[in-house]
Design a protein around this motif. Structure first.
Motif, short mmCIF file in Angstrom:
data_model
loop_
_atom_site.label_atom_id
_atom_site.label_comp_id
_atom_site.label_asym_id
_atom_site.label_seq_id
_atom_site.Cartn_x
_atom_site.Cartn_y
_atom_site.Cartn_z
N SER A 167 5.82 -7.39 4.27
CA SER A 167 4.70 -6.46 4.13
C SER A 167 3.40 -7.16 4.50
CB SER A 167 4.64 -5.94 2.69
OG SER A 167 3.37 -5.44 2.39
N GLN A 168 2.70 -6.65 5.51
CA GLN A 168 1.41 -7.22 5.89
C GLN A 168 0.35 -6.92 4.83
OE1 GLN A 168 -0.18 -9.59 7.75
NE2 GLN A 168 0.29 -8.63 9.71
N PHE A 169 0.43 -5.77 4.19
CA PHE A 169 -0.54 -5.39 3.17
C PHE A 169 -0.17 -6.01 1.83
CE2 PHE A 169 2.79 -2.25 3.13
CZ PHE A 169 2.97 -1.90 1.81
N HIS A 170 -1.02 -5.80 0.83
CA HIS A 170 -0.90 -6.49 -0.47
C HIS A 170 -0.64 -5.51 -1.61
CE1 HIS A 170 -2.17 -10.66 0.45
NE2 HIS A 170 -2.88 -10.10 1.43
N PRO A 171 0.59 -5.08 -1.84
CA PRO A 171 0.83 -4.20 -2.99
C PRO A 171 0.59 -4.89 -4.32
CG PRO A 171 2.90 -4.88 -1.98
CD PRO A 171 1.81 -5.32 -1.06
N GLU A 172 0.82 -6.20 -4.36
CA GLU A 172 0.69 -6.94 -5.63
C GLU A 172 -0.76 -7.11 -6.05
OE1 GLU A 172 -0.72 -10.12 -3.01
OE2 GLU A 172 0.49 -8.30 -2.80
N GLY A 173 -1.71 -6.87 -5.13
CA GLY A 173 -3.12 -7.14 -5.41
C GLY A 173 -3.81 -6.11 -6.27
N ALA A 174 -3.04 -5.22 -6.87
CA ALA A 174 -3.62 -4.19 -7.73
C ALA A 174 -3.74 -4.64 -9.18
CB ALA A 174 -2.76 -2.92 -7.66
N ALA B 131 -1.01 7.32 0.26
CA ALA B 131 -1.76 6.61 -0.78
C ALA B 131 -2.40 5.36 -0.18
CB ALA B 131 -0.84 6.21 -1.93
N PRO B 132 -3.58 4.97 -0.64
CA PRO B 132 -4.21 3.74 -0.15
C PRO B 132 -3.48 2.51 -0.65
CG PRO B 132 -5.49 4.66 -1.95
CD PRO B 132 -4.40 5.65 -1.66
N VAL B 133 -3.55 1.46 0.14
CA VAL B 133 -3.05 0.14 -0.26
C VAL B 133 -4.13 -0.88 0.09
CG1 VAL B 133 -0.62 0.75 0.06
CG2 VAL B 133 -1.90 -0.24 1.97
N LEU B 134 -3.99 -2.08 -0.43
CA LEU B 134 -4.95 -3.14 -0.16
C LEU B 134 -4.57 -3.89 1.11
CD1 LEU B 134 -7.34 -5.00 -0.86
CD2 LEU B 134 -5.76 -6.31 -2.32
N HIS B 135 -5.49 -3.92 2.07
CA HIS B 135 -5.32 -4.70 3.29
C HIS B 135 -6.24 -5.90 3.23
CE1 HIS B 135 -3.12 -1.38 5.23
NE2 HIS B 135 -3.99 -0.59 4.62
N TRP B 136 -5.71 -7.09 3.65
CA TRP B 136 -6.56 -8.28 3.66
C TRP B 136 -5.92 -9.30 4.61
CZ3 TRP B 136 -10.14 -8.81 -0.86
CH2 TRP B 136 -11.10 -9.82 -0.64
N HIS B 137 -6.10 -9.09 5.90
CA HIS B 137 -5.48 -10.00 6.88
C HIS B 137 -6.24 -9.96 8.19
CE1 HIS B 137 -3.57 -7.08 9.70
NE2 HIS B 137 -3.77 -6.28 8.68
N GLY B 138 -6.07 -11.04 8.97
CA GLY B 138 -6.63 -11.11 10.30
C GLY B 138 -5.57 -11.29 11.37
N ASP B 139 -4.44 -11.92 11.00
CA ASP B 139 -3.34 -12.13 11.94
C ASP B 139 -2.38 -10.95 11.94
OD1 ASP B 139 -4.38 -14.57 12.64
OD2 ASP B 139 -2.99 -15.75 11.42
N PRO C 296 -6.65 -7.98 16.67
CA PRO C 296 -7.89 -7.56 17.34
C PRO C 296 -9.09 -7.56 16.40
CG PRO C 296 -6.45 -5.67 16.95
CD PRO C 296 -5.66 -6.90 16.64
N ARG C 297 -8.84 -7.37 15.13
CA ARG C 297 -9.90 -7.42 14.12
C ARG C 297 -9.25 -7.55 12.75
NH1 ARG C 297 -10.31 -2.44 11.51
NH2 ARG C 297 -9.43 -0.63 12.60
N SER C 298 -10.04 -7.99 11.80
CA SER C 298 -9.52 -8.10 10.44
C SER C 298 -9.42 -6.73 9.79
CB SER C 298 -10.43 -8.99 9.59
OG SER C 298 -10.42 -10.32 10.07
N GLU C 299 -8.46 -6.61 8.90
CA GLU C 299 -8.34 -5.42 8.05
C GLU C 299 -8.58 -5.88 6.61
OE1 GLU C 299 -5.38 -1.84 9.09
OE2 GLU C 299 -4.39 -3.78 9.05
N ILE C 300 -9.67 -5.45 6.03
CA ILE C 300 -9.97 -5.77 4.63
C ILE C 300 -10.43 -4.49 3.95
CG2 ILE C 300 -11.41 -7.10 3.05
CD1 ILE C 300 -11.66 -9.24 5.18
#
Length: 233
Positions: A173-180, A134-142, A108-112
């Motif tokens: 995992s839809q989110f990006h744990p490695e992006g830290a 804890a926060p995590v990095l989100h970066w997806h549209g699908d 429905p919308r991107s999560e960034i």
């Protein structure tokens, strides 16, 4: 002899990031395979002790535009059928979901940006417990449907299926744990067109990452170390 982990990479700057030190300290030799360039049917990839499928800006359903996706899906189908340790992140998780028969479609919308997850009871008992409150990095549209035979581990308001598992060896995992990692600036540069199109505040993303980086990195390392330690032979 070291165990091997192969990471399928779709963008040069979206690598294993802060996972690298944990893989090394856990006795794994890291190798990359670049989707669209390297042959993904190589025995080194098919038989890797661990496969990590990383993120990217294309859709998991775009085989017509990106024919290599068919080869990638075939590889994943083989590994998942054999229950070989496989970790998918963002596009990687979406491809895993497709290989397991689920639908992937625009959300429905991107999560960034940086925001916490809502863990299910199963998620709180899984390696994702490292991310509780804890926060995590989100970066997806699908988004993807929950594949049959898997367990939902986490959600967000915009994305019901943030993570799933099937036993100890299969995790998406839809989110990006490695992006830290220390290369977050490359994400801001490499995804500049998307950030403009989405109306994202780049200085704000940079500031949030700088403030959260130590916690993000520690949680991500804890997550990966726990997942690796729990793999079934």
């Amino acid at each position: 002899m070291p165990k091997t982990v192969v990471a399928i990479r779709h963008l040069m700057f979206e690598d294993v990031g802060c996972f690298a030190p944990v893989l090394e300290s856990s006795g794994y030799e890291l190798r990359y395979a670049d989707a669209g360039i390297d042959a993904l049917s190589e025995p080194m990839i098919e038989q890797a002790d661990v496969l990590i499928v990383l993120g990217g800006p294309i859709g998991a359903y775009q085989e017509r535009e990106y024919p290599f996706l068919a080869e990638e899906l075939a590889l994943l189908h083989k590994r998942l059928e054999r229950d070989l340790p496989t970790l998918g992140i963002c596009l990687g998780a979406q491809l895993m979901a497709r290989a397991l028969g689920a639908e992937v479609r625009p959300g429905p919308r991107s999560e960034i940006g940086f925001a916490p997850l809502t863990l299910t009871d199963a998620g709180a008992r899984s390696p994702l417990a490292a991310f509780v409150d804890a926060p995590v990095l989100h970066w997806h549209g699908d988004v993807f449907g929950l594949p049959r035979g898997t367990t939902r581990l986490a959600s967000t308001e915009a994305c019901t299926n943030q993570a799933f598992s099937r036993g100890p060896n299969i995790l998406g995992s839809q989110f990006h744990p490695e992006g830290a990692g220390d290369a977050f600036e490359r994400w801001l540069i490499g995804h500049a067109a998307q950030l403009v199109a989405e109306g994202e505040d780049v200085p704000s993303l940079r500031q949030h990452h700088a403030a959260l980086a130590p916690q993000l990195r520690a949680n991500a390392e804890n997550f990966l170390r726990t997942w690796l330690a729990g793999l079934a032979g």
